[in-house]
Every structure is written in structure tokens, then in C-alpha cells.
Design an enzyme around this catalytic site. Structure first.
Site, PDB file in Angstrom:
ATOM      1  N   HIS A 107      -4.499   7.767  -0.321  1.00  0.00           N
ATOM      2  CA  HIS A 107      -4.514   8.332   1.034  1.00  0.00           C
ATOM      3  C   HIS A 107      -5.132   9.731   0.996  1.00  0.00           C
ATOM      4  CE1 HIS A 107      -1.869   5.072   2.042  1.00  0.00           C
ATOM      5  NE2 HIS A 107      -0.961   5.483   1.179  1.00  0.00           N
ATOM      6  N   GLU A 125       3.696   9.895   0.951  1.00  0.00           N
ATOM      7  CA  GLU A 125       4.784   8.918   1.005  1.00  0.00           C
ATOM      8  C   GLU A 125       5.597   9.004  -0.271  1.00  0.00           C
ATOM      9  OE1 GLU A 125       2.098   5.606   1.432  1.00  0.00           O
ATOM     10  OE2 GLU A 125       2.566   4.849  -0.552  1.00  0.00           O
ATOM     11  N   HIS A 182      -2.419   4.586  -6.166  1.00  0.00           N
ATOM     12  CA  HIS A 182      -1.118   3.930  -6.263  1.00  0.00           C
ATOM     13  C   HIS A 182      -1.173   2.476  -5.805  1.00  0.00           C
ATOM     14  CE1 HIS A 182      -1.284   5.490  -2.140  1.00  0.00           C
ATOM     15  NE2 HIS A 182      -0.426   4.558  -1.787  1.00  0.00           N
ATOM     16  N   ARG A 202      -8.825   1.721   0.298  1.00  0.00           N
ATOM     17  CA  ARG A 202      -8.586   0.711  -0.737  1.00  0.00           C
ATOM     18  C   ARG A 202      -9.620   0.904  -1.843  1.00  0.00           C
ATOM     19  NH1 ARG A 202      -8.592  -3.998   2.440  1.00  0.00           N
ATOM     20  NH2 ARG A 202      -6.424  -3.715   2.968  1.00  0.00           N
TER      21      ARG A 202
HETATM   22 ZN    ZN Z   1       0.306   4.196   0.203  1.00  0.00          ZN
END
Ligand code: ZN
Length: 321
Positions: A107, A125, A182, A202
Site C-alpha cells: 500500500h 494496517e 505483504h 498487487r
Molecule cells: Zn494490505
């Protein structure tokens, strides 16, 4: 604000079927899931793609985003400074059941997202491992030592060299800062607390096909935002299984959220002094101020709620801003 308006806000979760999802939200958790392949429970969300509805009380039937707009005083004392109120409910709590591997992603931070994603927020996150297979791993970080090596590894598809898999166990806690490569691997159930944002790049999808086609990759953006070198694996994963009982154990404090773990045994009471406090019961059962709560309940203690007394045998993840 009168006492009635200070009631605990219990929410109905929203469920999402995903190609990688399983059935455990319906078997290990007390939820009525839409069917097989239920990958995500959006437990506390005001996101337009899954806006939770209030279960009972004065605000029953309203969505969390409606409450955020109409009753800002429930979520913080923004009256003295209107500009301090975030433009949307700032957090999103999910439970994820990964039967299969999720794609490898990253991200952006707020600055990159603002410039490249039409003013969107970036995303930070964190994960608390609820359950996993004994040999479970997560992808956290990568093995490139500098930007040139990172670019080469990604462009040449040297995935086994690039990707860093780290072993995890039940009760581990992992903070995923923007720029961290991740992926959740199959066999893991976790609770995710995140910024209410959805910008994901991605990097690699294991060359899988979805409806006969590979899913879109975001190679250039990923190379732009991935942090090089990555934080060490030891720094990334923290053991949060056996923390002191009957206290708020702080797992992370970052600019976007604070997350705590509570292991209720004898009982705990304290004053709710955060702008609001999200609680997710992840094991056991008990009471909050005399109201029964059990594994799978998610609720928000509003601003100025006052004294909280928790009793029973249970584990809770709490979050605030
Ligand atoms: Zn994520």
C-alpha cells in the site's frame, strides 16, 4: 448528551466472498455466512463497500457512516474545531479467513496516494493472528538490498528470491506500514485493523488466473512505493499471546490508530477516555457493564461513555485513533 445516547453501539458485520476464502467464519465463529469462500467479515466498517448496521438501541438500523455524519459527538469532541473531524469514519476492522494464499501486495502512504490516486488516503494496517496451521507463514517484507535489486527481482520475476516469508503462530501481531510487501497465506485467520482506505498495489499473484485471466498487477507503482531495505523479520512480528491479564496492553501506536489486547480474567474497569473505542471479542464470553458479550461481538464505546467494567473469561482486541 444524555445517558441514552451514550449506549454501546453493537454492529452487524458484513461478509465478503473471495476466491481465497473459507468456511470458518461460519463454523468457528457464530456467524451466518453467505456460503463457501467467505473470506472477510467486515466487523466495524463505514466503508461504502460494506457499511455496518447498528444492531440495537436508539440507532438501530442506521449505518455506521450515517451515525458518523449525523452524530459526530459519539466519536470525539470535534465541536471546538470542525477541521479536526476526519471526513470519514477512520478505521476498518475485519476478520479474515484465508483458506488459500492472497496476492502479494503493498500500500502507498498518504503522500503518494494523494498525488497518484486522486487524493485518496494511503493505507496502514495491522494483523492479530487468531488461529493458524502449525507451519503457517506470512509474507512480510522482501530480500532486496537496494532499489536496483528490487526493480530487477520484480521485473525478472525472481519471486522466490524476492519474497520474505516469516513463520507465525496464534497470538502474533504484525504492523504493516505503507511500503511493506505483504500477503496473508492460506491456513490463517486474523483480525485486521486498518485505515479506512482501499488503495492496494498487487505485486505478484502467483501467476493465478481468475475467470481465465491473470488479475491486474501494479508493477511500476509497487516499485515506487516499496520500502528498501525492508524492516527485519524480528522487528516486524511481535508475540502478543501471553500478555498481562486484566489490563489494556498496547500493541501499536501509530499516526492512524492505537490497538490494544485485553485478556479478561478477574475483571477490569477503566474510564473510556478515547475519542471512541472499538472492541472485538475474539475468544470467550463475559459481560460489559452487565450486558452479555461473547466471541464474535464487535461494538463501539462512544466518546464520553464513562466507566467500563468487563467481567468473564475473554480476549478482546480494542482500537481507537
Ligand atoms: Zn494490505
Amino acid at each position: 448528551m444524555d445517558q441514552k445516547e451514550k449506549a454501546i453501539i453493537f454492529l452487524y458485520p458484513v461478509f465478503k466472498q473471495m476466491i481465497w476464502g473459507g468456511e470458518r467464519l461460519g463454523t468457528d465463529w457464530p456467524y451466518e455466512i453467505p456460503g463457501p469462500g467467505t473470506g472477510e467479515c467486515w466487523a466495524v466498517s463505514a466503508h461504502p463497500n460494506g457499511d455496518c448496521v447498528v444492531r440495537e438501541g436508539t440507532y438501530a438500523g442506521k449505518t455506521l457512516s450515517q451515525l458518523w455524519e449525523a452524530e459526530p459527538a459519539l466519536f470525539g469532541n470535534f465541536e471546538s474545531d470542525e477541521n479536526s473531524k476526519p471526513d470519514r469514519f477512520p478505521l476498518l476492522t475485519k476478520i479474515i479467513d484465508a483458506k488459500n494464499d492472497l496476492s502479494i501486495q503493498v500500500h502507498p502512504d498518504d503522500t503518494y496516494a494523494k498525488a497518484h490516486e486522486k487524493g485518496s488516503l494511503g493505507k496502514t494496517e495491522c494483523w492479530y493472528i487468531l488461529d493458524c496451521d502449525s507451519d503457517a507463514t506470512l509474507v512480510v517484507g522482501h530480500n532486496a538490498k537496494d532499489k536496483d535489486e528490487l526493480t530487477a527481482m520484480i521485473k525478472e520475476g525472481r519471486w522466490s528470491e524476492f519474497i520474505r516469508e516469516v513463520p507465525v503462530k496464534k497470538g502474533d501481531f504484525i504492523q504493516i506500514d505503507p511500503g511493506t510487501v505483504h500477503a496473508i497465506k492460506g491456513g490463517i485467520m486474523l483480525l485486521e485493523t486498518q485505515q479506512n482506505s482501499d488503495i492496494t498495489y498487487r505485486v505478484y499473484d502467483y501467476d493465478r488466473l481468475s475467470d481465465g485471466k491473470p488479475r491486474q498487477l501494479h508493477v511500476e507503482q509497487s516499485i515506487d512505493v516499496i520500502t528498501v531495505p525492508a524492516k527485519s523479520a524480528a522487528e516486524a512480528v511481535k508475540d502478543a499471546a501471553d500478555l498481562p491479564k486484566d489490563k489494556m496492553n498496547l500493541l501499536i501506536s501509530c499516526p492512524y490508530y492505537k490497538v490494544w489486547k485485553l485478556n479478561v480474567a478477574e475483571g477490569i474497569s477503566f474510564a473510556q477516555e478515547h475519542p471512541f473505542l472499538i472492541m472485538s471479542v475474539i475468544a470467550g464470553e463475559g459481560q460489559i457493564n452487565g450486558l452479555p458479550i461473547h466471541k464474535g461481538d464487535h461494538f463501539i464505546l462512544p466518546c464520553g461513555y464513562g466507566k467500563i467494567a468487563l467481567q468473564g473469561q475473554m480476549e478482546i482486541i480494542a482500537a481507537s485513533i
